[in-house]
Design a protein around this motif. Structure first.
Motif, PDB file in Angstrom:
ATOM      1  N   ASN B  28      54.219  21.783  55.189  1.00  0.00           N
ATOM      2  CA  ASN B  28      54.475  22.487  56.436  1.00  0.00           C
ATOM      3  C   ASN B  28      55.040  23.877  56.127  1.00  0.00           C
ATOM      4  O   ASN B  28      55.990  24.014  55.378  1.00  0.00           O
ATOM      5  N   LEU B  29      54.418  24.918  56.721  1.00  0.00           N
ATOM      6  CA  LEU B  29      54.842  26.289  56.423  1.00  0.00           C
ATOM      7  C   LEU B  29      56.314  26.515  56.713  1.00  0.00           C
ATOM      8  O   LEU B  29      57.013  27.154  55.936  1.00  0.00           O
ATOM      9  N   LEU B  30      56.807  25.965  57.827  1.00  0.00           N
ATOM     10  CA  LEU B  30      58.205  26.203  58.190  1.00  0.00           C
ATOM     11  C   LEU B  30      59.147  25.595  57.175  1.00  0.00           C
ATOM     12  O   LEU B  30      60.172  26.184  56.813  1.00  0.00           O
ATOM     13  N   ILE B  31      58.800  24.399  56.690  1.00  0.00           N
ATOM     14  CA  ILE B  31      59.697  23.748  55.735  1.00  0.00           C
ATOM     15  C   ILE B  31      59.627  24.447  54.386  1.00  0.00           C
ATOM     16  O   ILE B  31      60.643  24.570  53.700  1.00  0.00           O
ATOM     17  N   ILE B  32      58.447  24.960  54.026  1.00  0.00           N
ATOM     18  CA  ILE B  32      58.357  25.759  52.805  1.00  0.00           C
ATOM     19  C   ILE B  32      59.274  26.973  52.918  1.00  0.00           C
ATOM     20  O   ILE B  32      59.987  27.340  51.976  1.00  0.00           O
ATOM     21  N   TYR B  33      59.293  27.560  54.110  1.00  0.00           N
ATOM     22  CA  TYR B  33      60.134  28.727  54.331  1.00  0.00           C
ATOM     23  C   TYR B  33      61.614  28.387  54.222  1.00  0.00           C
ATOM     24  O   TYR B  33      62.394  29.125  53.645  1.00  0.00           O
ATOM     25  N   MET B  34      61.992  27.202  54.773  1.00  0.00           N
ATOM     26  CA  MET B  34      63.395  26.779  54.658  1.00  0.00           C
ATOM     27  C   MET B  34      63.759  26.555  53.199  1.00  0.00           C
ATOM     28  O   MET B  34      64.871  26.881  52.763  1.00  0.00           O
ATOM     29  N   SER B  35      62.826  26.011  52.417  1.00  0.00           N
ATOM     30  CA  SER B  35      63.108  25.790  50.995  1.00  0.00           C
ATOM     31  C   SER B  35      63.323  27.115  50.275  1.00  0.00           C
ATOM     32  O   SER B  35      64.166  27.215  49.376  1.00  0.00           O
ATOM     33  N   LEU B  36      62.568  28.147  50.701  1.00  0.00           N
ATOM     34  CA  LEU B  36      62.777  29.477  50.118  1.00  0.00           C
ATOM     35  C   LEU B  36      64.200  29.957  50.374  1.00  0.00           C
ATOM     36  O   LEU B  36      64.863  30.501  49.486  1.00  0.00           O
ATOM     37  N   GLU B  37      64.666  29.736  51.610  1.00  0.00           N
ATOM     38  CA  GLU B  37      66.038  30.123  51.938  1.00  0.00           C
ATOM     39  C   GLU B  37      67.036  29.393  51.049  1.00  0.00           C
ATOM     40  O   GLU B  37      68.033  29.952  50.594  1.00  0.00           O
TER      41      GLU B  37
END
Lengths: 182, 101
Positions: B28-37
């Motif tokens: 999921n793109l959003l969760i990938i983004y949270m992992s980046l954070e």
């Protein structure tokens, strides 16, 4: 006392970070976002233990406040339904776990080898830590402000550049999320 | 007893590894983004710990800039995700394979 607090905050940070990434009960992005808030708050607790009081406050304001609200807004806007649970590709899952676990073990062993008897690094580390006991860099708002804005060795130009970066990001975000791009 | 630099660096490494795992494993793109954070925050913990144990505030100034840049990055990235979702009606990376050979 400090050791106990460190254990609590570090454990909470790592545990909720794991729940962000691999929650066995839910794969809803909202759950991940809320656990990410817990992680951010624990990290700001670690910052307090490290004497970075200003950064701890900023961490909560910016991350737990602004960034996570933005995330939740976008989740709401996208209206992601409970998608039918897709088949996980078990091979790639296992490969990911192995690769990341190996990387972490490598990092851990490199940290431990710092104290190797054959190297002299541990002496350096101990001197630095003994010096730190006397120096105690405390990041109060005043100290950090002086470090940022002092005239001779401050960060005035980077500060201005970052303000322009924020302006560009704002314009870009508005432009990208407009209804009809033209 | 005050925790040592190594303990802080270990926590930072663990958080970074978990973030990397999220980027690799999740779809999921959003969760990938949270992992980046999460990975950015792991770097922040390492920098603040180094700054503390060196008796020098420069690391904390660095973290200040990282937080600012991360906020800018999040706003632009989420706008990109919204634009992508408008076009494709999906936020799963598996469905975004137009550039795949």
């Amino acid at each position: 006392m400090e050791g106990t607090l460190f254990n609590i905050f570090a454990g909470l940070a790592v545990l909720s970070a794991l729940l962000v990434v691999a929650n066995p009960l839910s794969r809803n992005p909202v759950t991940s976002a809320l656990f990410l808030v817990t992680t951010m708050i624990s990290i700001s607790g670690l910052f307090v233990l490290l004497g970075a009081y200003f950064l701890a406050a900023v961490q909560i304001l910016v991350y737990a406040g602004a960034v996570m609200v933005l995330f939740l807004f976008v989740i709401m806007l996208l209206d992601v339904q409970e998608v039918a649970r897709r088949k996980l590709n078990l091979v790639s899952l296992a490969m990911g776990f192995i690769a990341v676990g190996a990387l972490f073990l490598l990092y851990k062993s490199s940290l431990e080898s710092t104290y190797d008897e054959t190297t002299r690094h541990h002496e350096v580390v101990e001197t630095v830590q003994a010096e730190a006991k006397s120096a105690k860099a405390v990041g109060s708002t005043r100290a950090l402000g002086q470090a940022l804005f002092s005239k001779d060795k401050g960060f005035l130009l980077p500060f201005e550049i970052v303000s322009i970066l924020l302006l560009v990001a704002m314009v870009g975000a508005i432009l990208l999320s407009r209804k009809e791009p033209r | 007893m005050e925790p040592t630099l190594d303990q802080y660096l270990l926590v930072s490494g663990a958080l970074f590894a978990i973030g990397l795992l999220g980027v690799i494993v999740r779809r999921n793109l959003l969760i990938i983004y949270m992992s980046l954070e999460l990975m950015l925050n792991a770097a922040n913990v390492a920098l603040v710990a180094m700054s503390r144990f060196n008796g020098n505030l420069d690391g904390q100034v660095m973290v200040f800039f990282i937080i600012t840049v991360a906020a800018a990055e999040v706003s632009v990235g989420l706008a990109l995700i919204i634009a992508l979702y408008r076009k494709r009606q999906t936020a799963e990376v598996e469905d975004l394979a137009t550039m795949k050979l």
